[in-house]
Design an enzyme around this catalytic site. Sequence first.
Site, short mmCIF file in Angstrom:
data_model
loop_
_atom_site.label_atom_id
_atom_site.label_comp_id
_atom_site.label_asym_id
_atom_site.label_seq_id
_atom_site.Cartn_x
_atom_site.Cartn_y
_atom_site.Cartn_z
N SER A 1 -3.68 48.99 -17.36
CA SER A 1 -2.84 49.61 -18.39
C SER A 1 -3.71 50.56 -19.21
O SER A 1 -4.93 50.41 -19.24
CB SER A 1 -2.30 48.52 -19.33
OG SER A 1 -1.82 49.08 -20.53
N TYR B 1 -2.87 40.79 -24.48
CA TYR B 1 -2.62 41.80 -23.45
C TYR B 1 -3.80 42.78 -23.38
O TYR B 1 -4.31 43.09 -22.31
CB TYR B 1 -1.32 42.55 -23.78
CG TYR B 1 -0.86 43.50 -22.70
CD1 TYR B 1 -0.18 43.03 -21.57
CD2 TYR B 1 -1.08 44.88 -22.80
CE1 TYR B 1 0.25 43.90 -20.58
CE2 TYR B 1 -0.65 45.75 -21.82
CZ TYR B 1 0.02 45.26 -20.71
OH TYR B 1 0.45 46.13 -19.72
P1 NAD Z 1 8.15 43.95 -15.16
O1 NAD Z 1 8.38 42.95 -16.22
O2 NAD Z 1 9.28 44.78 -14.69
O3 NAD Z 1 7.48 43.26 -13.88
C1 NAD Z 1 6.52 42.26 -13.99
C2 NAD Z 1 6.49 41.49 -12.68
O4 NAD Z 1 5.50 40.46 -12.77
C3 NAD Z 1 7.83 40.79 -12.36
O5 NAD Z 1 8.09 40.89 -10.97
C4 NAD Z 1 7.56 39.35 -12.74
O6 NAD Z 1 8.35 38.41 -12.05
C5 NAD Z 1 6.09 39.23 -12.34
N1 NAD Z 1 5.43 38.10 -12.95
C6 NAD Z 1 5.28 37.80 -14.26
N2 NAD Z 1 4.63 36.63 -14.40
C7 NAD Z 1 4.37 36.18 -13.15
C8 NAD Z 1 3.71 35.03 -12.64
N3 NAD Z 1 3.22 34.09 -13.46
N4 NAD Z 1 3.59 34.91 -11.31
C9 NAD Z 1 4.10 35.83 -10.45
N5 NAD Z 1 4.74 36.94 -10.89
C10 NAD Z 1 4.85 37.11 -12.22
O7 NAD Z 1 6.98 44.88 -15.73
P2 NAD Z 1 6.23 46.13 -15.10
O8 NAD Z 1 6.20 47.17 -16.13
O9 NAD Z 1 6.72 46.46 -13.76
O10 NAD Z 1 4.75 45.51 -15.03
C11 NAD Z 1 3.95 45.51 -13.86
C12 NAD Z 1 2.50 45.68 -14.24
O11 NAD Z 1 2.34 46.96 -14.85
C13 NAD Z 1 2.00 44.65 -15.27
O12 NAD Z 1 0.71 44.21 -14.91
C14 NAD Z 1 1.95 45.45 -16.56
O13 NAD Z 1 0.99 44.96 -17.46
C15 NAD Z 1 1.58 46.82 -16.03
N6 NAD Z 1 1.87 47.91 -16.96
C16 NAD Z 1 3.16 48.22 -17.29
C17 NAD Z 1 3.39 49.25 -18.18
C18 NAD Z 1 4.77 49.65 -18.60
O14 NAD Z 1 4.91 50.41 -19.59
N7 NAD Z 1 5.81 49.22 -17.93
C19 NAD Z 1 2.32 49.97 -18.74
C20 NAD Z 1 1.03 49.61 -18.37
C21 NAD Z 1 0.82 48.59 -17.48
#
Ligand code: NAD
Length: 269
Positions: free
Chosen positions: A151, A164
């Site tokens: 991130s 986080y």
């Molecule tokens: P999201 O909530 O749509 O997806 C998160 C996924 O992780 C889901 O499929 C959920 O079921 C899974 N998950 C959560 N806990 C889990 C566990 N204990 N075991 C297995 N699976 C688990 O969010 P996203 O935005 O798609 O996030 C994906 C990645 O991107 C994350 O690591 C997040 O930190 C990172 N990220 C997202 C953003 C953003 O703005 N969306 C920005 C920077 C980084």
Amino acid sequence: MKGLKGKNVLITGATSGIGQAIAAHFATEGANLALNYRNDPDKLDDTKELIEQMCDQVRGCGGKEVSVEGDVSEEADIIRMCQETIAKLGSLDILINNAGIQTAASSHELETSDFDQVIQVNLRGAYLCAREAIKHFLDRGNSGIVINVSSVHEIIPRPQYVSYSISKGGMENMTKTLALEYAPHKIRVNAIAPGATATPINSWTDDPQKRKEVESHIPMGRAGTPEEMATITAFLASDDAAYITGQTLFVDGGLTLYPDFLKPWSAGE
Ligand code: NAD
């Protein structure tokens, strides 16, 4: 992209957002997928539908697709999930550590259990998945790829989200440490660092007013899409990036460029 066709890819957190888009993109590259979900296999329905749609657009993808259950905060689940992936696909070539969560609270009030849960999923879980994948890469005679979904908060401090921020800061060092340790074995470890991306993890994604406010802070004036994160993930996993290891690629519309400096801070500058 070069080198993705026929590769076996495990994607954690493949039920939603960025993980879902990564799955669909790798499918269009002809990769074989192990899609990780927690508890309920129906949670993968949307991902499978997206894969089908995208594969229709390119007249079929040709890769296999299997589902693997596992909670990445549980070591036993991770070990089983990796073994299952290898059993179902024959081997593992690429691990995408994507699963992630966040909790908001003032740092002096954050519950220990909430702190632990975020670290356990985002950092410890990613490390244990990498550990299991690397063991397999070494056992079968070297080479393999790990991509960590980090991130911008790997480097930007995020008040109210200390666990986080720590998890993603730790991920940066984990990426570099594993990359250095296993470079002689032709194992590459890299990360992408998304900026604000429209996915279910963010409460502003479906709220036009809040989203406008968020986007006003981004130099390029808009949030990123999950697909934009997926294409860069695929690039880092491809042979086009064969000489890149230990790096984090920021995919953030300029969010890490100190946006406040866009306008002069005082008259006369
Ligand atoms: P999201 O909530 O749509 O997806 C998160 C996924 O992780 C889901 O499929 C959920 O079921 C899974 N998950 C959560 N806990 C889990 C566990 N204990 N075991 C297995 N699976 C688990 O969010 P996203 O935005 O798609 O996030 C994906 C990645 O991107 C994350 O690591 C997040 O930190 C990172 N990220 C997202 C953003 C953003 O703005 N969306 C920005 C920077 C980084």
